[in-house]
Design an enzyme around this catalytic site. Sequence first.
Site, PDB file in Angstrom:
ATOM      1  N   GLU A 254      42.438  37.213  54.604  1.00  0.00           N
ATOM      2  CA  GLU A 254      42.392  37.819  53.275  1.00  0.00           C
ATOM      3  C   GLU A 254      40.949  37.731  52.801  1.00  0.00           C
ATOM      4  O   GLU A 254      40.399  36.648  52.662  1.00  0.00           O
ATOM      5  CB  GLU A 254      43.315  37.065  52.331  1.00  0.00           C
ATOM      6  N   CYS A 293      40.600  36.772  44.107  1.00  0.00           N
ATOM      7  CA  CYS A 293      40.692  37.825  45.115  1.00  0.00           C
ATOM      8  C   CYS A 293      41.419  39.043  44.574  1.00  0.00           C
ATOM      9  O   CYS A 293      41.232  40.149  45.050  1.00  0.00           O
ATOM     10  CB  CYS A 293      41.367  37.297  46.365  1.00  0.00           C
TER      11      CYS A 293
HETATM   12  P1  NDP Z   1      33.044  32.060  53.216  1.00  0.00           P
HETATM   13  O1  NDP Z   1      33.631  33.161  53.976  1.00  0.00           O
HETATM   14  O2  NDP Z   1      31.696  31.599  53.579  1.00  0.00           O
HETATM   15  O3  NDP Z   1      33.980  30.770  53.267  1.00  0.00           O
HETATM   16  C1  NDP Z   1      35.385  30.824  53.256  1.00  0.00           C
HETATM   17  C2  NDP Z   1      35.932  29.653  54.043  1.00  0.00           C
HETATM   18  O4  NDP Z   1      35.522  29.769  55.394  1.00  0.00           O
HETATM   19  C3  NDP Z   1      35.395  28.320  53.560  1.00  0.00           C
HETATM   20  O5  NDP Z   1      36.395  27.334  53.713  1.00  0.00           O
HETATM   21  C4  NDP Z   1      34.250  28.057  54.522  1.00  0.00           C
HETATM   22  O6  NDP Z   1      33.939  26.705  54.647  1.00  0.00           O
HETATM   23  C5  NDP Z   1      34.851  28.587  55.797  1.00  0.00           C
HETATM   24  N1  NDP Z   1      33.871  28.926  56.799  1.00  0.00           N
HETATM   25  C6  NDP Z   1      32.674  29.488  56.639  1.00  0.00           C
HETATM   26  N2  NDP Z   1      32.086  29.665  57.835  1.00  0.00           N
HETATM   27  C7  NDP Z   1      32.932  29.195  58.764  1.00  0.00           C
HETATM   28  C8  NDP Z   1      32.906  29.081  60.177  1.00  0.00           C
HETATM   29  N3  NDP Z   1      31.875  29.507  60.880  1.00  0.00           N
HETATM   30  N4  NDP Z   1      33.946  28.525  60.811  1.00  0.00           N
HETATM   31  C9  NDP Z   1      35.020  28.087  60.120  1.00  0.00           C
HETATM   32  N5  NDP Z   1      35.104  28.165  58.782  1.00  0.00           N
HETATM   33  C10 NDP Z   1      34.087  28.717  58.108  1.00  0.00           C
HETATM   34  O7  NDP Z   1      33.109  32.496  51.743  1.00  0.00           O
HETATM   35  P2  NDP Z   1      32.528  31.762  50.478  1.00  0.00           P
HETATM   36  O8  NDP Z   1      33.533  30.741  50.082  1.00  0.00           O
HETATM   37  O9  NDP Z   1      31.142  31.298  50.643  1.00  0.00           O
HETATM   38  O10 NDP Z   1      32.506  32.980  49.501  1.00  0.00           O
HETATM   39  C11 NDP Z   1      31.596  34.015  49.739  1.00  0.00           C
HETATM   40  C12 NDP Z   1      32.121  35.303  49.185  1.00  0.00           C
HETATM   41  O11 NDP Z   1      33.396  35.586  49.747  1.00  0.00           O
HETATM   42  C13 NDP Z   1      32.381  35.305  47.717  1.00  0.00           C
HETATM   43  O12 NDP Z   1      31.215  35.518  47.008  1.00  0.00           O
HETATM   44  C14 NDP Z   1      33.339  36.428  47.598  1.00  0.00           C
HETATM   45  O13 NDP Z   1      32.674  37.643  47.558  1.00  0.00           O
HETATM   46  C15 NDP Z   1      34.141  36.341  48.858  1.00  0.00           C
HETATM   47  N6  NDP Z   1      35.433  35.694  48.651  1.00  0.00           N
HETATM   48  C16 NDP Z   1      36.520  36.461  48.655  1.00  0.00           C
HETATM   49  C17 NDP Z   1      37.756  35.913  48.426  1.00  0.00           C
HETATM   50  C18 NDP Z   1      38.955  36.750  48.474  1.00  0.00           C
HETATM   51  O14 NDP Z   1      40.027  36.235  48.574  1.00  0.00           O
HETATM   52  N7  NDP Z   1      38.848  38.048  48.395  1.00  0.00           N
HETATM   53  C19 NDP Z   1      37.947  34.494  48.123  1.00  0.00           C
HETATM   54  C20 NDP Z   1      36.700  33.764  48.143  1.00  0.00           C
HETATM   55  C21 NDP Z   1      35.519  34.352  48.429  1.00  0.00           C
HETATM   56  P3  NDP Z   1      32.681  26.080  53.904  1.00  0.00           P
HETATM   57  O15 NDP Z   1      32.937  26.201  52.460  1.00  0.00           O
HETATM   58  O16 NDP Z   1      32.676  24.681  54.380  1.00  0.00           O
HETATM   59  O17 NDP Z   1      31.512  26.895  54.353  1.00  0.00           O
END
Ligand code: NDP
Length: 680
Positions: A254, A293
């Site tokens: 998602e 989201c």
């Molecule tokens: P990320 O995609 O960076 O992170 C989401 C999750 O993935 C976090 O738990 C993160 O962990 C984890 N993650 C990141 N890189 C890896 C990897 N290589 N391997 C395994 N897990 C990983 O998103 P952000 O939270 O930084 O948000 C960035 C943008 O995403 C927001 O600005 C927004 O635009 C969008 N977003 C969209 C959502 C939705 O549902 N539509 C919800 C949240 C964000 P960690 O935090 O430890 O890096």
Amino acid sequence: MQSSSYVQGQWVTGEGGKTVLNAVTGEPVARVSSDGIDFAAMLDYARTQVGPKLRALTFHQRALQLKALAQTLMADKERFYKLSTATGATRTDSWVDIDGGIGTLFTYASKGRRELPNATFALDGNPEPMSRHGSFIGQHIHTSLEGVAVHINAFNFPVWGMLEKFAANYLAGLPAIVKPATQTAYVTEDVVRAIVDSGLIEEGALQLISGGVGDLLDHVTCQDVVTFTGSAATGRKLKQHPAIVENATRFSMEADSLNFLALGPDAGPDTPEFKLAVKEVMREMTVKAGQKCTAIRRVLVARDHQQAFIDALSEKLDKVVVGNPEAEGVTMGALASRDQVEEVRARIADLAEGAKIVYGDPARCEVVDADADKGAFVAPVVLSADAPFEHTAIHTIEAFGPVATVMPYETTEEAVALARLGGGSLVGSIVTYDAGFAQAMTLGCAPFHGRLLVLDRDCAKESTGHGSPMPMLVHGGPGRAGGGEELGGMRAVFHYMQRSALQGSPDMLADVIDHWLPGGKRVQTDRHPFQKHFDELEIGDAILTDAREVTLEDIEHFANFTGDTFYAHMDEDAAKANPFFDGRVAHGYYIVSLAAGLFVEPNPGPVLANYGVDNLRFMTPAYPGDALRVALTCKHKTKRENTEYGEVRWDATVTNQNDEVVAQYDVLTMVATTDWTPEA
Ligand code: NDP
């Protein structure tokens, strides 16, 4: 505070790690590190030590554990609320996250007991007849996967994000490993501590990784399910992880979603729908400071009403008070981090290339009881795009904050086309009192959306709103939204189970799945099955009744007694003129009543009540002179925990003198167990 992970039944604290700052004050709030964790061992422990224990429980037993857990978390929730303010959340924001998450546990606990059997597997759909003589039949079943649910979650919902997924995977019989986003992992950790301390679920069924996932994904198999919520860029990367591709590991994503709200052309400024739309957009921009989201990013308004809409929205946003969520009067909190502030400002700048900012200043935010330079504050920003088909950024770039773009449409077709330019979204709202517009938008947008809210004056008061994913309804969306489907009642549970098609003889399959199947043997015993207690009844126990003739007198008696004097029962010529009948026919409900008269055992006994019939079909007309008999067969038994009665489903097949099936249905009864003692 150094955050910890919960690994193989132990709390472990990694060295060093990332310092997470309080979103309001900028002070350090936690250090998060998963250093030193053996991720392969975590998976192995879940698969070998926990999964088998969990799968030995029935759906009802797991559901009851979830209910008890939800009650305990509810009692602890003020602690979570307190901690949550450091993420920038107001009380309303935390209600969505904390009460919303616990509410999802309650819903799955309840649905699990109502919609699933008290068994370790579930049937999927009806049996499929597959042979001319009935000796070969098909039936789908769901069994629990034997792996682990790995949930990689986003920063915006540290509680709901975990619980909404965990409820479904636990009910399905899978242990979980949850990896919250680092930024808000300390809130998730606190809830996991409460869960572990409660001792209410199977030990080890929930493990927690605070920090990075290391090489965890290298070790996933075809029995695991990986879910991801976050940015599309990370999601795409993880989806292509070699182990996930190699093992065809289920992966549910998602990600970014450019959700829309479309205001119907009928909804001018003086209508209730106009006001509802303004309120909905304002709420979606400000709850969780727009970090949802499901938040509305694109507002589609008939060109004639565009300016009026912007004016009304601006007026509402003027009343928003940004600041410390704990301060009196604050209605919008902070973003999760200063990084997110920079991210949102950059995305607003991208959007502003094809739209102009008509409300708010991305660079400036007045705040109450906080330091705007230290906290992660952004003021609400509204953009207006006059040529929405020319500038695609407004349909593809998600500014994950209090930001929405208003755009005009000329025709309904244009409104549909604009909504679809989001390339697949979680949710769209259609706000109108015009059923024609609602239908065109719904059918035009449904293939691109996981959920659609049709909002009007009639449902507004009780509507759960645009932004709330409901546990019983689908949450997920195609395309840009990731292609996943997290919630949706039992649909979500079955994502953690394997659906298999079984084929075989009705008798063999009946023994395998504890369900009598058409064509299977019917066992008549001396004792009428209605005299057998729940625990004495066997699948296949049956009664084959004598025949009873249908007479014209009986049909007329039934007609006059009930008042159902429909012509097909009373008027020979009119009945004959009907292409389905050769003359007057018996009432369907008379046939069902007659059948009950044939199969019941009238004396007091263990059958406590008949609580309904399912799947009733009248298949061949019954005419005066026909002789009807019934075969009643024990089809399935299920009993809730801690009750002295169970539910017995009987197959009732009514046939005529030519062995044609006249009616078929399931009779549903409550039957006492031998432990039951009648009330004095
Ligand atoms: P990320 O995609 O960076 O992170 C989401 C999750 O993935 C976090 O738990 C993160 O962990 C984890 N993650 C990141 N890189 C890896 C990897 N290589 N391997 C395994 N897990 C990983 O998103 P952000 O939270 O930084 O948000 C960035 C943008 O995403 C927001 O600005 C927004 O635009 C969008 N977003 C969209 C959502 C939705 O549902 N539509 C919800 C949240 C964000 P960690 O935090 O430890 O890096």
